[in-house]
Motif scaffolding. Structure first.
Motif, PDB file in Angstrom:
ATOM      1  N   LEU A  22       0.834  -1.201   0.000  1.00  0.00           N
ATOM      2  CA  LEU A  22       0.000   0.000   0.000  1.00  0.00           C
ATOM      3  C   LEU A  22       0.868   1.251   0.000  1.00  0.00           C
ATOM      4  O   LEU A  22       0.659   2.180  -0.782  1.00  0.00           O
ATOM      5  CB  LEU A  22      -0.920  -0.014   1.224  1.00  0.00           C
ATOM      6  CG  LEU A  22      -1.849   1.173   1.404  1.00  0.00           C
ATOM      7  CD1 LEU A  22      -2.872   1.232   0.269  1.00  0.00           C
ATOM      8  CD2 LEU A  22      -2.555   1.078   2.748  1.00  0.00           C
ATOM      9  N   SER A  79       0.594   4.019  -3.075  1.00  0.00           N
ATOM     10  CA  SER A  79      -0.338   5.122  -2.837  1.00  0.00           C
ATOM     11  C   SER A  79       0.396   6.458  -2.708  1.00  0.00           C
ATOM     12  O   SER A  79       1.309   6.599  -1.894  1.00  0.00           O
ATOM     13  CB  SER A  79      -1.146   4.876  -1.561  1.00  0.00           C
ATOM     14  OG  SER A  79      -1.963   5.994  -1.278  1.00  0.00           O
ATOM     15  N   VAL A 118      -7.453   2.808   5.888  1.00  0.00           N
ATOM     16  CA  VAL A 118      -7.998   2.474   4.574  1.00  0.00           C
ATOM     17  C   VAL A 118      -9.510   2.385   4.747  1.00  0.00           C
ATOM     18  O   VAL A 118     -10.004   1.538   5.497  1.00  0.00           O
ATOM     19  CB  VAL A 118      -7.435   1.138   4.038  1.00  0.00           C
ATOM     20  CG1 VAL A 118      -8.014   0.836   2.661  1.00  0.00           C
ATOM     21  CG2 VAL A 118      -5.910   1.173   3.996  1.00  0.00           C
ATOM     22  N   ASP A 166     -14.213   2.397   0.898  1.00  0.00           N
ATOM     23  CA  ASP A 166     -14.191   2.684  -0.539  1.00  0.00           C
ATOM     24  C   ASP A 166     -12.774   2.636  -1.128  1.00  0.00           C
ATOM     25  O   ASP A 166     -12.569   2.937  -2.295  1.00  0.00           O
ATOM     26  CB  ASP A 166     -14.845   4.030  -0.846  1.00  0.00           C
ATOM     27  CG  ASP A 166     -14.065   5.229  -0.305  1.00  0.00           C
ATOM     28  OD1 ASP A 166     -12.986   5.041   0.309  1.00  0.00           O
ATOM     29  OD2 ASP A 166     -14.533   6.365  -0.500  1.00  0.00           O
ATOM     30  N   GLY A 167     -11.794   2.261  -0.307  1.00  0.00           N
ATOM     31  CA  GLY A 167     -10.414   2.156  -0.766  1.00  0.00           C
ATOM     32  C   GLY A 167      -9.583   3.407  -0.571  1.00  0.00           C
ATOM     33  O   GLY A 167      -8.375   3.398  -0.797  1.00  0.00           O
ATOM     34  N   THR A 168     -10.209   4.497  -0.140  1.00  0.00           N
ATOM     35  CA  THR A 168      -9.483   5.736   0.135  1.00  0.00           C
ATOM     36  C   THR A 168      -8.484   5.502   1.260  1.00  0.00           C
ATOM     37  O   THR A 168      -8.801   4.856   2.255  1.00  0.00           O
ATOM     38  CB  THR A 168     -10.463   6.857   0.554  1.00  0.00           C
ATOM     39  OG1 THR A 168     -11.417   7.041  -0.482  1.00  0.00           O
ATOM     40  CG2 THR A 168      -9.733   8.158   0.832  1.00  0.00           C
TER      41      THR A 168
END
Length: 97
Positions: free
Chosen positions: A41, A45, A63, A66-68
């Motif tokens: 990650l 990111s 996290v 919604d994956g944000t």
């Protein structure tokens, strides 16, 4: 949320989510699989770009469903450590912990 047992920032927010089923706490020091997930990650990111630039590990890390990805405790409804800036996290050199 990704945390590490020896990180005081992580400990502070972990106390706030204890018993809260909305949060899954993943300690990156408990198993290499957890560390690998976090590193994957962190490597992919852009949220971590500033943390890496200043030598921070980037934990605690959140996290969302919604994956944000965010490093800000306030973004997930938690209180950051008093007197710490938003998104403060442990530094690789130990200065942040």
């Amino acid at each position: 949320m990704y945390v590490m047992q020896t990180c005081p920032y992580c400990e502070y927010v972990e106390m706030q989510v204890e018993g809260n089923p909305r949060f899954e706490v993943i300690d990156i020091s408990k198993h290499v699989r957890n560390l690998k997930q976090f590193l994957d990650l962190r490597d992919s990111s852009p949220v971590f770009d500033e943390a890496k630039k200043i030598g921070d590990v980037g934990i605690p890390c959140y996290v969302l469903e919604d994956g944000t990805v965010t490093l800000s405790s306030k973004d997930v409804g938690l209180e950051p450590m008093p007197d710490e800036s938003i998104g403060a996290s442990c530094s690789i050199d130990g200065s942040g912990c």
